[in-house]
Design a protein around this motif. Structure first.
Motif: not given
Length: 300
Positions: A1-20
Motif C-alpha cells: 500500500m505504501d508503494a502505491r499511493p493510489l491504492r492507499r487513497c482508494v482505501g482511505l475513501v472506503l474507510v471514510a465512507g464506512e465510518l460516515s
C-alpha cells in the motif's frame, strides 16, 4: 500500500465512507462485508477494474436504498399481521405464505424515505446508540447490581440450533430471550426496542470487568477469522470469513447474540472449507481462467 499511493487513497475513501455510514445510518453486516472485501482486494495487490467498482457500487446502493427500506416495510407488515405474537413454530410458514407476498405487493420505495416512515424512524432511533449504556450506568449508581453473566448465557442459549434442541421453540415462546429486554427489566428501565452494543452488554453483565472480558472474546473471534485468510483451503472463503469477523468487531450497533449467530455461520463456512475448499478453489480458478487469488503481503 505504501508503494502505491493510489491504492492507499482508494482505501482511505472506503474507510471514510464506512465510518460516515456508521455515524449517520448504523449499517449492517452485508455492507461492511462488501467494504472489507474491497479493502482486502486492494491489500492483496489485485488491480480493481472499472467493472468491479461499478458492480460493488451498484450492490451497495441497492442494499442501502432499496433492500433496507424494504426490510423495514416487511417488519411493519409482519407486525400488523400478528407474526410476532404467533407461535414460533408456525412463524416460518406464515412469513413465506402471507407476510412476504403482502410486503412485496404494498412496498412503496418513495414513501420509505418520508419523514415518518419506519426506515427513517429506525435511523433516528439508531442515532442514540449510547443511551442504553448511560441508563444502565445510572441504574447501577442507584444500587442495582450487575447481571453476573446472565446476558452472555441468554445469548448462548438463543443461538443453539433448534435441530439440536427439540424443545427450544416452546421455551422461546414462554420466556423472553431478547437481551436488551432482559437488561431493561433487570435495571428497571422502560421496556421498548432500543439500539444496543456489545460494550453495553459487557457492562450490564459485569461492569468494567465485563467490558474487558467481552472485548477479549471479540478480539479472539477477530484473530481467529484473521488466521483464516492465510490457512483456508479456498482463499475466497477465507476472505469472506475474515470480512465477517471484521463486521462482527466494528459494527456500530450489534449485540452479543449477533456475535454468536455470526460465529455459528463462520463455523459452518470453515467446515465447508475443510471438506470442499480445495475443490471450490479449483472450480473458481478454472471458471475465472486465472491464477489462485493472491494472499496478503504478510502471508507471502
Amino acid at each position: 500500500m505504501d508503494a502505491r499511493p493510489l491504492r492507499r487513497c482508494v482505501g482511505l475513501v472506503l474507510v471514510a465512507g464506512e465510518l460516515s455510514y456508521v455515524l449517520l445510518w448504523s449499517r449492517r453486516s452485508l455492507f461492511v462485508v462488501i467494504v472489507a472485501l474491497l479493502l482486502m482486494g486492494l491489500w492483496t495487490g489485485r488491480r480493481l477494474r472499472l467493472r468491479q467498482v461499478v458492480v460493488y457500487g451498484v450492490a451497495v446502493a441497492f442494499m442501502l436504498l432499496v433492500l433496507w427500506p424494504f426490510m423495514f416495510h416487511l417488519r411493519e407488515v409482519a407486525n400488523s399481521s400478528g407474526l410476532y405474537r404467533a407461535d414460533i413454530a408456525a412463524r416460518t410458514d406464515t412469513l413465506i405464505r402471507d407476510v412476504i407476498p403482502d410486503a412485496l405487493a404494498t412496498f412503496d420505495l418513495q414513501a420509505s424515505f418520508g419523514a415518518d416512515s419506519p426506515y427513517v424512524d429506525n435511523v433516528r432511533k439508531r442515532s442514540n446508540i449510547p443511551d442504553l449504556l448511560v441508563d444502565v450506568m445510572a441504574a447501577h449508581d442507584r444500587g442495582v447490581p450487575f447481571m453476573g453473566g446472565r446476558v452472555f448465557l441468554t445469548a448462548l442459549v438463543a443461538v443453539v440450533p433448534r435441530a439440536l434442541w427439540p424443545g427450544k421453540a416452546q421455551l422461546m415462546a414462554t420466556e423472553t430471550w431478547q437481551v436488551e429486554e432482559l437488561i431493561e427489566q433487570h435495571f428497571g428501565l422502560p421496556i421498548f426496542d432500543m439500539a444496543s452494543t456489545v460494550l453495553t452488554h459487557g457492562y450490564a453483565d459485569g461492569g468494567v470487568a465485563g467490558v474487558l472480558l467481552y472485548m477479549a472474546f471479540l478480539g479472539a473471534v477477530l484473530g481467529f477469522c484473521e488466521r483464516s485468510v492465510g490457512t483456508s483451503r479456498c482463499a475466497l472463503l477465507g476472505l469472506y470469513v475474515y470480512a465477517l469477523g471484521v463486521a462482527t468487531a466494528v459494527q456500530a450497533e450489534t449485540n452479543v447474540t449477533d456475535v454468536l449467530v455470526i460465529g455459528r455461520f463462520i463455523i459452518g463456512l470453515l467446515l465447508v472449507d475443510w471438506l470442499a475448499g480445495r475443490r471450490i478453489e479449483r472450480w473458481v480458478t478454472a471458471a475465472r481462467g486465472r491464477a489462485r487469488l493472491g494472499r496478503p503481503a504478510w502471508e507471502a
